[in-house]
Scaffold this active site. Structure first.
Site, mmCIF file in Angstrom:
data_model
loop_
_atom_site.group_PDB
_atom_site.id
_atom_site.type_symbol
_atom_site.label_atom_id
_atom_site.label_comp_id
_atom_site.label_asym_id
_atom_site.label_seq_id
_atom_site.Cartn_x
_atom_site.Cartn_y
_atom_site.Cartn_z
ATOM 1 N N ARG A 209 -55.461 -25.390 38.781
ATOM 2 C CA ARG A 209 -54.858 -24.547 37.751
ATOM 3 C C ARG A 209 -53.646 -23.813 38.327
ATOM 4 N NH1 ARG A 209 -54.738 -19.474 35.646
ATOM 5 N NH2 ARG A 209 -55.378 -19.143 33.470
ATOM 6 N N ARG B 145 -68.150 -26.864 29.088
ATOM 7 C CA ARG B 145 -67.237 -26.186 30.012
ATOM 8 C C ARG B 145 -67.556 -26.505 31.477
ATOM 9 N NH1 ARG B 145 -64.214 -21.558 28.554
ATOM 10 N NH2 ARG B 145 -63.981 -21.434 26.307
ATOM 11 N N ARG C 86 -63.437 -22.305 35.773
ATOM 12 C CA ARG C 86 -63.161 -21.341 36.842
ATOM 13 C C ARG C 86 -64.282 -21.132 37.845
ATOM 14 N NH1 ARG C 86 -61.346 -17.156 32.460
ATOM 15 N NH2 ARG C 86 -62.847 -18.513 31.449
ATOM 16 N N TYR D 107 -59.330 -18.281 15.106
ATOM 17 C CA TYR D 107 -58.354 -17.860 16.122
ATOM 18 C C TYR D 107 -56.939 -17.813 15.540
ATOM 19 C CZ TYR D 107 -61.975 -18.333 19.656
ATOM 20 O OH TYR D 107 -63.124 -18.176 20.394
ATOM 21 N N ASP E 268 -58.245 -27.916 25.357
ATOM 22 C CA ASP E 268 -58.793 -26.728 24.711
ATOM 23 C C ASP E 268 -58.721 -26.922 23.200
ATOM 24 O OD1 ASP E 268 -59.695 -23.823 25.483
ATOM 25 O OD2 ASP E 268 -58.555 -23.677 23.632
#
Ligand code: CP3
Length: 351
Positions: free
Chosen positions: A44, A31, A35, A157, A81
């Site tokens: 973004r 990652r 952010r 998920y 992702d």
């Protein structure tokens, strides 16, 4: 032939996969684009949302390059992702600001009728285009990592419809109706092979399979839903691209990690935060595998002397081994960017 020989020498990230320990070890961070970087947040916002960012090759390539420009990591990881795969299969996916992913859940074999590998072409093509751009724009000494989620983790998920702490819905489906759950896993194995094959053809040098929730299964279930699907993906890619290394990250596998390595045939093993450095150094000695890991992402948030000491401990333990420095899980948004700079400088200074 000559081209691949040149690139292998130029990209020191790949040396451990060719049997060579390098000191200091290559470094990248899971990652590493995200952010915690102000420039990521700006891009973004320009993309107008996370999924738009993943599907806009120019912007996805840009955020992939941001941490390379700042820190000069030895490898870049494609920005995308793991949930792009269910999205491309036709499962509705949203990422709302400040929340995790939300999917329209699949709970039984009938729900699988809504998904099809034939749906994936246009979305996968956008990801592959990102890889192509990256291979052109990256410094030639920087390796490029492609990735997918492992079928088990992606399935957790898809079945839950969101993140969860115990992956209960997927586990219950797998226990109550193994044949039905197998159909979901088979679909994910098949489409993950296509997806990764396309990434390699577009220019990825290495692949990583993220199995974030591998640790939620007992041993017999781990074998069926973690080891077997990963082995199938690894085997198919080996036939197509025998020289492209695959790193497995079976987070939480604990004492099953050695067995995961020998059964799946992965070329690299990502160790999680809970793996003691001496285990990283000794547990895989009989395997032909590169070890990657495993600084606690929260030590990177706190920084300071405690972080430095742990970095040194890992470096000392892994000195002379085929090793890649990484975190034990992904960077968190609270990470101060200057702590990342400190980490890279410390690793590059060596033991
Ligand atoms: O490593 C990289 O820099 C490449 C990009 C990457 C992302 N996600 C970007 C992302 C990679 C390799 C992933 C993998 C991923 N995605 C995993 C496996 C690794 C892990 O961390 O366990 C998982 C489980 C996911 C699913 C996912 N994506 C969740 C649960 C969330 C929400 C939680 C969160 O961190 O926000 C995401 C969103 C996501 N994926 C973000 C990023 C940068 C944040 C989204 C945003 O910008 O708002």
């Amino acid at each position: 032939m000559q081209k691949s020989e040149t690139t292998t020498i130029e990209r020191r990230f790949l040396a451990p996969f060719h049997g060579k320990a390098v000191s200091p070890p290559p470094i990248w961070l899971m990652r590493q684009a995200g952010r915690y970087l102000p420039e990521y947040r700006a891009t973004r916002a320009e993309a107008g949302g996370f999924l738009n960012l993943c599907y806009t090759p120019k912007l996805a390539a840009e955020v992939t390059l941001q941490p390379i420009r700042r820190y000069g990591f030895d490898a870049a990881i494609l920005f995308s992702d793991i949930l792009v795969v269910p999205d491309a299969l036709g499962q509705q996916l949203t990422f709302a600001e400040g929340e995790g992913p939300r999917l329209d859940p699949v709970r039984d074999v009938a729900d699988l009728g809504r998904l099809a590998v034939s749906n994936t072409a246009s979305k996968y093509a956008l990801v592959w285009e990102t890889v192509q751009r990256l291979r052109q724009d990256l410094p030639k000494e920087t390796a490029l990592i492609g990735f997918c989620g492992a079928p088990w983790t992606v399935a957790t998920y898809m079945v839950q419809g969101e993140g969860s702490t115990d992956q209960a819905k997927a586990r219950l489906w797998a226990y109550r109706d193994p044949a039905g759950f197998q159909a979901l896993i088979d679909l994910l194995v098949e489409t993950s092979i296509t997806y990764l094959d396309g990434q390699v053809k577009a220019g990825a040098d290495v692949l990583q399979i993220f199995d974030t929730w591998a640790g939620s299964l007992p041993d017999d279930q781990f074998d069926r839903w973690v080891v077997e699907p990963t082995k199938a993906i690894r085997a198919a890619l080996k036939t197509k691209h025998p020289n492209v290394p695959v790193i497995g990250f079976p987070r939480g596998a604990g004492p099953m990690a050695g067995w995961y390595v020998s059964e799946t045939g992965v070329n690299g093993i990502g160790c999680d935060t809970a793996t003691p450095p001496w285990v990283m150094s000794e547990a895989f000695e009989d395997e032909d595998v590169v070890v990657q890991g495993n600084l606690d992402p929260l030590l990177l948030v706190s920084g300071g002397a405690q972080m430095d000491e742990r970095i040194d401990e890992i470096l000392e333990e892994m000195d002379g081994k085929r090793f890649i420095f990484n975190l034990g899980h992904g960077i968190v948004p609270e990470t101060p960017p200057e702590h990342v700079a400190q980490l890279v400088a410390r690793v590059r200074a060596g033991v």
